[in-house]
Design an enzyme around this catalytic site. Sequence first.
Site, PDB file in Angstrom:
ATOM      1  N   SER A   1      12.600   7.740  -7.861  1.00 16.44           N
ATOM      2  CA  SER A   1      11.948   6.533  -7.378  1.00 16.44           C
ATOM      3  C   SER A   1      10.486   6.760  -7.009  1.00 16.44           C
ATOM      4  CB  SER A   1      12.733   6.009  -6.184  1.00 16.44           C
ATOM      5  OG  SER A   1      11.949   5.134  -5.475  1.00 16.44           O
TER       6      SER A   1
ATOM      7  N   ASP B   1      10.148  -8.923   1.081  1.00 14.11           N
ATOM      8  CA  ASP B   1       9.306 -10.126   1.065  1.00 14.11           C
ATOM      9  C   ASP B   1       8.853 -10.486  -0.347  1.00 14.11           C
ATOM     10  OD1 ASP B   1       9.480  -9.917   3.817  1.00 14.11           O
ATOM     11  OD2 ASP B   1       7.514  -8.978   4.031  1.00 14.11           O
TER      12      ASP B   1
ATOM     13  N   GLN C   1      21.818   0.572  -3.953  1.00  9.07           N
ATOM     14  CA  GLN C   1      22.329   1.932  -3.767  1.00  9.07           C
ATOM     15  C   GLN C   1      22.664   2.231  -2.311  1.00  9.07           C
ATOM     16  OE1 GLN C   1      19.703   5.666  -4.372  1.00  9.07           O
ATOM     17  NE2 GLN C   1      21.246   5.698  -5.969  1.00  9.07           N
TER      18      GLN C   1
ATOM     19  N   ALA D   1       0.827  -1.204   0.000  1.00 10.78           N
ATOM     20  CA  ALA D   1       0.000   0.000   0.000  1.00 10.78           C
ATOM     21  C   ALA D   1       0.861   1.254   0.000  1.00 10.78           C
ATOM     22  CB  ALA D   1      -0.931  -0.012   1.215  1.00 10.78           C
ATOM     23  N   GLY D   2       2.080   1.144  -0.550  1.00 14.67           N
ATOM     24  CA  GLY D   2       2.902   2.333  -0.767  1.00 14.67           C
ATOM     25  C   GLY D   2       2.407   3.044  -2.023  1.00 14.67           C
TER      26      GLY D   2
ATOM     27  N   HIS E   1      20.302   1.930   0.889  1.00 14.90           N
ATOM     28  CA  HIS E   1      19.148   2.796   0.715  1.00 14.90           C
ATOM     29  C   HIS E   1      18.108   2.292  -0.267  1.00 14.90           C
ATOM     30  CE1 HIS E   1      16.965   6.545   0.661  1.00 14.90           C
ATOM     31  NE2 HIS E   1      17.182   6.706  -0.628  1.00 14.90           N
TER      32      HIS E   1
ATOM     33  N   PHE F   1      18.866  18.211  -7.399  1.00 15.43           N
ATOM     34  CA  PHE F   1      19.194  16.904  -6.839  1.00 15.43           C
ATOM     35  C   PHE F   1      20.362  16.324  -7.610  1.00 15.43           C
ATOM     36  CE2 PHE F   1      17.158  13.996  -3.756  1.00 15.43           C
ATOM     37  CZ  PHE F   1      16.485  14.930  -2.996  1.00 15.43           C
TER      38      PHE F   1
ATOM     39  N   ALA G   1       3.270   2.675  -5.149  1.00  9.66           N
ATOM     40  CA  ALA G   1       3.048   1.804  -6.308  1.00  9.66           C
ATOM     41  C   ALA G   1       1.718   1.057  -6.174  1.00  9.66           C
ATOM     42  CB  ALA G   1       4.198   0.816  -6.448  1.00  9.66           C
ATOM     43  N   GLY G   2       1.518   0.398  -5.040  1.00  8.90           N
ATOM     44  CA  GLY G   2       0.302  -0.388  -4.849  1.00  8.90           C
ATOM     45  C   GLY G   2      -0.944   0.481  -4.833  1.00  8.90           C
TER      46      GLY G   2
ATOM     47  N   HIS H   1      23.271   5.313  -0.020  1.00 12.82           N
ATOM     48  CA  HIS H   1      23.051   6.763  -0.005  1.00 12.82           C
ATOM     49  C   HIS H   1      24.199   7.407   0.753  1.00 12.82           C
ATOM     50  CE1 HIS H   1      21.186  10.621   0.719  1.00 12.82           C
ATOM     51  NE2 HIS H   1      20.152  10.283  -0.012  1.00 12.82           N
TER      52      HIS H   1
ATOM     53  N   ARG I   1      20.358   4.610  -9.303  1.00 14.31           N
ATOM     54  CA  ARG I   1      19.188   5.482  -9.420  1.00 14.31           C
ATOM     55  C   ARG I   1      19.544   6.920  -9.086  1.00 14.31           C
ATOM     56  NH1 ARG I   1      15.306   7.609  -5.711  1.00 14.31           N
ATOM     57  NH2 ARG I   1      16.088   6.464  -3.913  1.00 14.31           N
TER      58      ARG I   1
ATOM     59  N   GLU J   1      18.997  13.900   0.588  1.00 16.56           N
ATOM     60  CA  GLU J   1      19.884  14.530  -0.388  1.00 16.56           C
ATOM     61  C   GLU J   1      19.509  16.009  -0.589  1.00 16.56           C
ATOM     62  OE1 GLU J   1      20.929  12.117  -3.791  1.00 16.56           O
ATOM     63  OE2 GLU J   1      20.753  13.872  -5.078  1.00 16.56           O
TER      64      GLU J   1
ATOM     65  N   LEU K   1      18.211   8.453   7.300  1.00 12.61           N
ATOM     66  CA  LEU K   1      18.511   9.326   6.176  1.00 12.61           C
ATOM     67  C   LEU K   1      18.535  10.810   6.522  1.00 12.61           C
ATOM     68  CD1 LEU K   1      19.063   8.912   3.144  1.00 12.61           C
ATOM     69  CD2 LEU K   1      16.763   9.771   2.756  1.00 12.61           C
TER      70      LEU K   1
ATOM     71  N   ARG L   1      24.744   9.444  -6.497  1.00 18.00           N
ATOM     72  CA  ARG L   1      24.989   8.843  -5.180  1.00 18.00           C
ATOM     73  C   ARG L   1      26.115   7.827  -5.157  1.00 18.00           C
ATOM     74  NH1 ARG L   1      18.600   8.326  -3.521  1.00 18.00           N
ATOM     75  NH2 ARG L   1      18.377  10.567  -3.151  1.00 18.00           N
TER      76      ARG L   1
ATOM     77  N   GLU M   1       9.480  -0.177  -5.962  1.00 26.25           N
ATOM     78  CA  GLU M   1      10.870  -0.564  -5.676  1.00 26.25           C
ATOM     79  C   GLU M   1      11.116  -2.070  -5.777  1.00 26.25           C
ATOM     80  OE1 GLU M   1      12.583   1.539  -2.377  1.00 26.25           O
ATOM     81  OE2 GLU M   1      14.355   0.256  -2.368  1.00 26.25           O
TER      82      GLU M   1
END
Length: 600
Positions: free
Chosen positions: A413, A234, A253, A15-16, A366, A140, A18-19, A255, A408, A268, A265, A299, A397
């Site tokens: 991302s 997972d 990657q 449920a990030g 990262h 960036f 993407a989902g 960071h 990346r 950046e 973190l 990076r 991801e």
Amino acid sequence: MANNEIIHDILIVGAGLAGTWAALAAGRAGVADIGVLSKLHPLRSHSGAAQGGIAAALNNVRPVEGTGKRGPLEPIPPGEEPVDSWELHMFDTIKGSDWLGDQDAIEILVKDAPEIIYEYEHMGCVFSRLADGRIAQRRFGGHSAPRANYSADYTGHVLLHTIHEQALRHGVKFYPEWYCLDLIIEDNICRGVVALDILHGEIYTMRARAVMFGTGGYGRAWKITSNATANTGDGVALAYKAGVPLMDMEFVQFHPTGLYGKGILMSEACRGEGGYLRNSEGDRFMEKYAPGLMELAPRDLVSRSEQTEIETGLGTGQDQQGIDLDLTHLGEEKIMTRLPQVRELALEFLGIDIIKQPVPIQPTAHYSMGGIPAKASGQVIANGEGTAVTGFYAAGECACISVHGANRLGTNSLLDASVFGRRAGIHMAEFVKNGARLYPVSGDPAALSRERLAQFTSSSGSGRVESIGKLANELKETMTRNCGVFRDQQRLQTALSVVQSLQERFKRARIMDTSKRFNTDLLAAIETDNLLIFSRVIVESALNRTESRGAHYRTDFPRRHDEQWLKHTLAHNSADGSPVLGYKSVNIDWEKYPPQERKY
Ligand SMILES: Cc1cc2nc3c(=O)[nH]c(=O)nc-3n(C[C@H](O)[C@H](O)[C@H](O)COP(=O)(O)OP(=O)(O)OC[C@H]3O[C@@H](n4cnc5c(N)ncnc54)[C@H](O)[C@@H]3O)c2cc1C
């Protein structure tokens, strides 16, 4: 319907961004029955922790004339020459990827970018703004124009909240704190998953016409990492176990600015806003490594430069294993308006106020460039010829489409997860509306999972003596030491034998908590199994790639070797658990973007 069976038209794990984008896009396209599983509360997905920004060439700001590429930024008056374009964004991304990114997918990413930012804006996302109301942008690393769109240093938080609301509005059913245990693929057709309702301890077979993984990254295989505890890869491990290959897993990657000793973190955006990196002599050492871009080099390059300074005795912090991130010259106002979260984190975890004093940092695991190989439609591929696994999708991801190649660029991302999550949702909706079948599953997959989990709590006399926490710590220790910023044959061999022996020991692992409800020991056991499964793939893929490209740096093979290695790794699972490595060509436009030497 069999007992403990749940059915949806579309089932999404994760449920990030993407989902959730996939669920929203499929809902908008007219699919009413969509389930989204998340082992966390959806709004605690790691997307919500993203700080610095999301890339798109909007052309809202430019460097003040005459100040050069690194000068202060000002709004571009309407009607004046743009400084940015999708073509420039595309070239920067290809170069950042060390030419391993698939250029057809990168073109889609950068062309969709402005539109998806405006979509967020129209849904009410609270971006930081210029005085005239347009979306603010900052610089960036590796981007040749200021194209990071942001909301102070809470960008992921505002994006995730915005889109979650919209998914709820479209009637998407969320299963918060449900854990996906297995992926069911038979005859190259995905049929569903097995999932655990964490609160009640019940296990279900969940079937669907289309299944998508948006399960995020896997930084938790390292001791020093910026990733949340849930980022245990997972989905990647489950797909691999179910027979799907994994692509480019050696590219992880690091960071450059993780809080010293913690890995948390420091965005950046600290350097995007003008921060410096200094060694123990106070020198801005990036002058030696990337005189053109300095601290805003990509990076992989900055992390290697830091590590080189540290290894030559110029480190800072306790034990001299860090580098100083100096923001003191930015001033209180800028720090409080643009980097408030970063300030809070440094204060809370190291007791350092970045307004007054530099903060020690170090490279931190990262982001995972590799993952489940997928097309731009989100369809997962089963082999090097690109055959799709019917009804199985991946984005974000956990997927490797591959837009980031070997390294990346920051802010690409959140964009990747949004653009390809949305595309996967649209494709799944088409697939379902065109009559995709609900395929049966053989046997009782939920019962098999139940038996497997019961073994962790089987009583004494079974020879199960290994502690999960200990195994996980040993893995993290070896991955940080032997599969980090700098790699070589010997270190990777060590990592491999440690991972193999941990996998053997894992067979004797047990947990003490036998309760059914919210058994976090049990979850840790499953996650550790997953960490071991994909770590083995990472190490073997890294051992085999005898070149240096992007984030994969071999001190024994320090050059990029295009003749031999301009190709993606595809690792297939074998009966004994060892990966069988194959390769797949990179999609390159040889006329427009042929490989070049990568200099900054
Ligand atoms: C601290 C930090 C800062 C970052 N800052 C930026 C930035 O400024 N810009 C940028 O572009 N990128 C940034 N990134 C990277 C970016 O945030 C992620 O790559 C991106 O958000 C991943 O989105 P996702 O939807 O793929 O996965 P995630 O947001 O990680 O979501 C994964 C989902 O999968 C679920 N899940 C996983 N396993 C299971 C399972 N077994 N069962 C059920 N559910 C499961 C989780 O519950 C979660 O809902 C940052 C990353 C970190 C760690």
